[in-house]
Write a protein that holds these residues in place. Structure first.
Motif, PDB file in Angstrom:
ATOM      1  N   ARG A  58       0.591  -1.108  -0.036  1.00  0.00           N
ATOM      2  CA  ARG A  58       0.125   0.094   0.065  1.00  0.00           C
ATOM      3  C   ARG A  58       0.957   1.104   0.021  1.00  0.00           C
ATOM      4  O   ARG A  58       0.600   2.119  -0.551  1.00  0.00           O
ATOM      5  CB  ARG A  58      -0.953   0.127   1.089  1.00  0.00           C
ATOM      6  CG  ARG A  58      -2.078   1.059   1.161  1.00  0.00           C
ATOM      7  CD  ARG A  58      -3.101   0.711   2.048  1.00  0.00           C
ATOM      8  NE  ARG A  58      -2.593   1.162   3.551  1.00  0.00           N
ATOM      9  CZ  ARG A  58      -2.498   0.123   4.507  1.00  0.00           C
ATOM     10  NH1 ARG A  58      -3.018  -1.094   4.361  1.00  0.00           N
ATOM     11  NH2 ARG A  58      -1.953   0.284   5.671  1.00  0.00           N
ATOM     12  N   LEU A  59       1.909   1.168   0.849  1.00  0.00           N
ATOM     13  CA  LEU A  59       2.878   2.537   0.795  1.00  0.00           C
ATOM     14  C   LEU A  59       3.515   2.680  -0.517  1.00  0.00           C
ATOM     15  O   LEU A  59       3.580   3.706  -0.904  1.00  0.00           O
ATOM     16  CB  LEU A  59       3.762   2.158   2.171  1.00  0.00           C
ATOM     17  CG  LEU A  59       3.107   2.299   3.420  1.00  0.00           C
ATOM     18  CD1 LEU A  59       4.166   2.320   4.527  1.00  0.00           C
ATOM     19  CD2 LEU A  59       2.187   3.283   3.721  1.00  0.00           C
ATOM     20  N   ALA A  60       4.074   1.472  -0.955  1.00  0.00           N
ATOM     21  CA  ALA A  60       4.769   1.498  -2.122  1.00  0.00           C
ATOM     22  C   ALA A  60       4.069   1.874  -3.373  1.00  0.00           C
ATOM     23  O   ALA A  60       4.469   2.905  -4.329  1.00  0.00           O
ATOM     24  CB  ALA A  60       5.491   0.225  -2.571  1.00  0.00           C
ATOM     25  N   ARG A  61       2.574   1.747  -3.103  1.00  0.00           N
ATOM     26  CA  ARG A  61       1.662   2.289  -4.470  1.00  0.00           C
ATOM     27  C   ARG A  61       1.501   3.504  -4.158  1.00  0.00           C
ATOM     28  O   ARG A  61       1.455   4.360  -5.241  1.00  0.00           O
ATOM     29  CB  ARG A  61       0.432   1.405  -4.305  1.00  0.00           C
ATOM     30  CG  ARG A  61      -0.501   1.697  -5.490  1.00  0.00           C
ATOM     31  CD  ARG A  61      -1.546   0.681  -5.687  1.00  0.00           C
ATOM     32  NE  ARG A  61      -2.335   1.267  -6.758  1.00  0.00           N
ATOM     33  CZ  ARG A  61      -3.802   0.824  -7.113  1.00  0.00           C
ATOM     34  NH1 ARG A  61      -4.131  -0.342  -6.413  1.00  0.00           N
ATOM     35  NH2 ARG A  61      -4.289   1.104  -8.033  1.00  0.00           N
ATOM     36  N   ILE A  80      -5.137   6.927  -1.110  1.00  0.00           N
ATOM     37  CA  ILE A  80      -4.901   6.000  -0.454  1.00  0.00           C
ATOM     38  C   ILE A  80      -5.942   4.933   0.032  1.00  0.00           C
ATOM     39  O   ILE A  80      -6.233   3.703  -0.145  1.00  0.00           O
ATOM     40  CB  ILE A  80      -4.011   6.199   0.568  1.00  0.00           C
ATOM     41  CG1 ILE A  80      -2.571   6.606   0.142  1.00  0.00           C
ATOM     42  CG2 ILE A  80      -3.501   4.895   1.810  1.00  0.00           C
ATOM     43  CD1 ILE A  80      -1.599   7.298   1.335  1.00  0.00           C
ATOM     44  N   GLN A  81      -7.013   5.929   0.387  1.00  0.00           N
ATOM     45  CA  GLN A  81      -8.025   5.168   0.446  1.00  0.00           C
ATOM     46  C   GLN A  81      -8.911   4.270  -0.358  1.00  0.00           C
ATOM     47  O   GLN A  81      -9.546   3.387  -0.392  1.00  0.00           O
ATOM     48  CB  GLN A  81      -9.316   6.188   1.116  1.00  0.00           C
ATOM     49  CG  GLN A  81      -9.073   6.737   2.606  1.00  0.00           C
ATOM     50  CD  GLN A  81     -10.085   7.773   2.799  1.00  0.00           C
ATOM     51  OE1 GLN A  81      -9.821   9.224   2.505  1.00  0.00           O
ATOM     52  NE2 GLN A  81     -11.172   7.480   3.141  1.00  0.00           N
ATOM     53  N   ARG A  82      -8.781   4.880  -1.728  1.00  0.00           N
ATOM     54  CA  ARG A  82      -9.273   4.300  -2.771  1.00  0.00           C
ATOM     55  C   ARG A  82      -8.812   3.001  -3.142  1.00  0.00           C
ATOM     56  O   ARG A  82      -9.096   1.895  -2.996  1.00  0.00           O
ATOM     57  CB  ARG A  82      -9.295   5.282  -4.037  1.00  0.00           C
ATOM     58  CG  ARG A  82     -10.001   4.801  -5.188  1.00  0.00           C
ATOM     59  CD  ARG A  82     -10.043   5.743  -6.256  1.00  0.00           C
ATOM     60  NE  ARG A  82      -8.883   6.674  -6.356  1.00  0.00           N
ATOM     61  CZ  ARG A  82      -7.632   6.413  -7.026  1.00  0.00           C
ATOM     62  NH1 ARG A  82      -7.416   5.042  -7.360  1.00  0.00           N
ATOM     63  NH2 ARG A  82      -6.857   7.283  -6.810  1.00  0.00           N
ATOM     64  N   THR A  96     -10.127   6.738   6.640  1.00  0.00           N
ATOM     65  CA  THR A  96      -9.656   7.819   6.635  1.00  0.00           C
ATOM     66  C   THR A  96      -8.295   8.108   7.647  1.00  0.00           C
ATOM     67  O   THR A  96      -7.398   8.527   7.337  1.00  0.00           O
ATOM     68  CB  THR A  96     -10.393   8.958   6.750  1.00  0.00           C
ATOM     69  OG1 THR A  96     -11.474   8.962   5.671  1.00  0.00           O
ATOM     70  CG2 THR A  96      -9.911  10.388   6.774  1.00  0.00           C
ATOM     71  N   PRO A  97      -8.543   7.692   8.869  1.00  0.00           N
ATOM     72  CA  PRO A  97      -7.541   7.566   9.828  1.00  0.00           C
ATOM     73  C   PRO A  97      -6.285   6.613   9.348  1.00  0.00           C
ATOM     74  O   PRO A  97      -5.190   7.126   9.556  1.00  0.00           O
ATOM     75  CB  PRO A  97      -8.186   7.254  11.027  1.00  0.00           C
ATOM     76  CG  PRO A  97      -9.496   7.545  11.061  1.00  0.00           C
ATOM     77  CD  PRO A  97      -9.947   7.327   9.253  1.00  0.00           C
ATOM     78  N   GLN A  98      -6.588   5.446   8.571  1.00  0.00           N
ATOM     79  CA  GLN A  98      -5.595   4.629   8.308  1.00  0.00           C
ATOM     80  C   GLN A  98      -4.585   5.452   7.158  1.00  0.00           C
ATOM     81  O   GLN A  98      -3.611   5.102   7.340  1.00  0.00           O
ATOM     82  CB  GLN A  98      -6.034   3.444   7.844  1.00  0.00           C
ATOM     83  CG  GLN A  98      -4.834   2.164   7.466  1.00  0.00           C
ATOM     84  CD  GLN A  98      -3.900   2.341   8.593  1.00  0.00           C
ATOM     85  OE1 GLN A  98      -4.194   1.567   9.618  1.00  0.00           O
ATOM     86  NE2 GLN A  98      -2.565   2.449   8.657  1.00  0.00           N
ATOM     87  N   ALA A  99      -5.461   5.928   6.096  1.00  0.00           N
ATOM     88  CA  ALA A  99      -4.660   6.805   5.292  1.00  0.00           C
ATOM     89  C   ALA A  99      -3.798   7.603   5.667  1.00  0.00           C
ATOM     90  O   ALA A  99      -2.729   8.090   5.265  1.00  0.00           O
ATOM     91  CB  ALA A  99      -5.619   7.304   4.234  1.00  0.00           C
TER      92      ALA A  99
END
Length: 87
Positions: A18-21, A37-39, A45-48
Motif C-alpha cells: 500500500r505504501l509503495a503504491r 490511499i483510501q481508494r 481515513t485515519p489509516q490513510a
C-alpha cells in the motif's frame, strides 16, 4: 535479509504494498491525497493519514503538504534515494 536502504523494512506485506503504491503514484503524478490511499488501499481515513505519516517518516524530504491544493506534492529536486519504487 532486507537491505538497510529498503524504506519498507519491518512492515507487513500488505502495508508495504500500500505504501509503495502511494509513493509510486506520488512519483508518477507529483501529488498524493488521503483519498487516493483510501481508494486503492481500501482503508479508512485515519489509516490513510497514518500511511502518509509513515511515508514521511521513512522517506523524509519526499513530499510536502500544499495547503492551496489540499494534497501532498513531490518536493522539487527530490532524488530517488531508494531507487525505483514498485507498487
Amino acid at each position: 535479509m532486507q537491505e538497510k536502504t529498503d524504506p519498507w523494512c519491518g512492515l507487513r506485506i500488505q502495508v508495504r504494498q500500500r505504501l509503495a503504491r502511494a509513493v509510486a503514484q506520488l512519483l508518477d503524478t507529483g501529488e498524493l491525497r488521503r483519498a487516493d490511499i483510501q481508494r486503492f488501499g481500501e482503508v479508512s481515513t485515519p489509516q490513510a493519514s497514518l500511511d502518509i505519516r509513515e511515508i514521511m517518516k521513512r522517506m523524509p524530504g519526499l513530499m510536502a503538504y500544499d495547503k492551496s491544493m489540499k494534497c501532498y506534492r513531490l518536493r522539487p529536486g527530490y532524488s530517488a534515494k531508494y531507487g525505483k519504487v514498485k507498487p
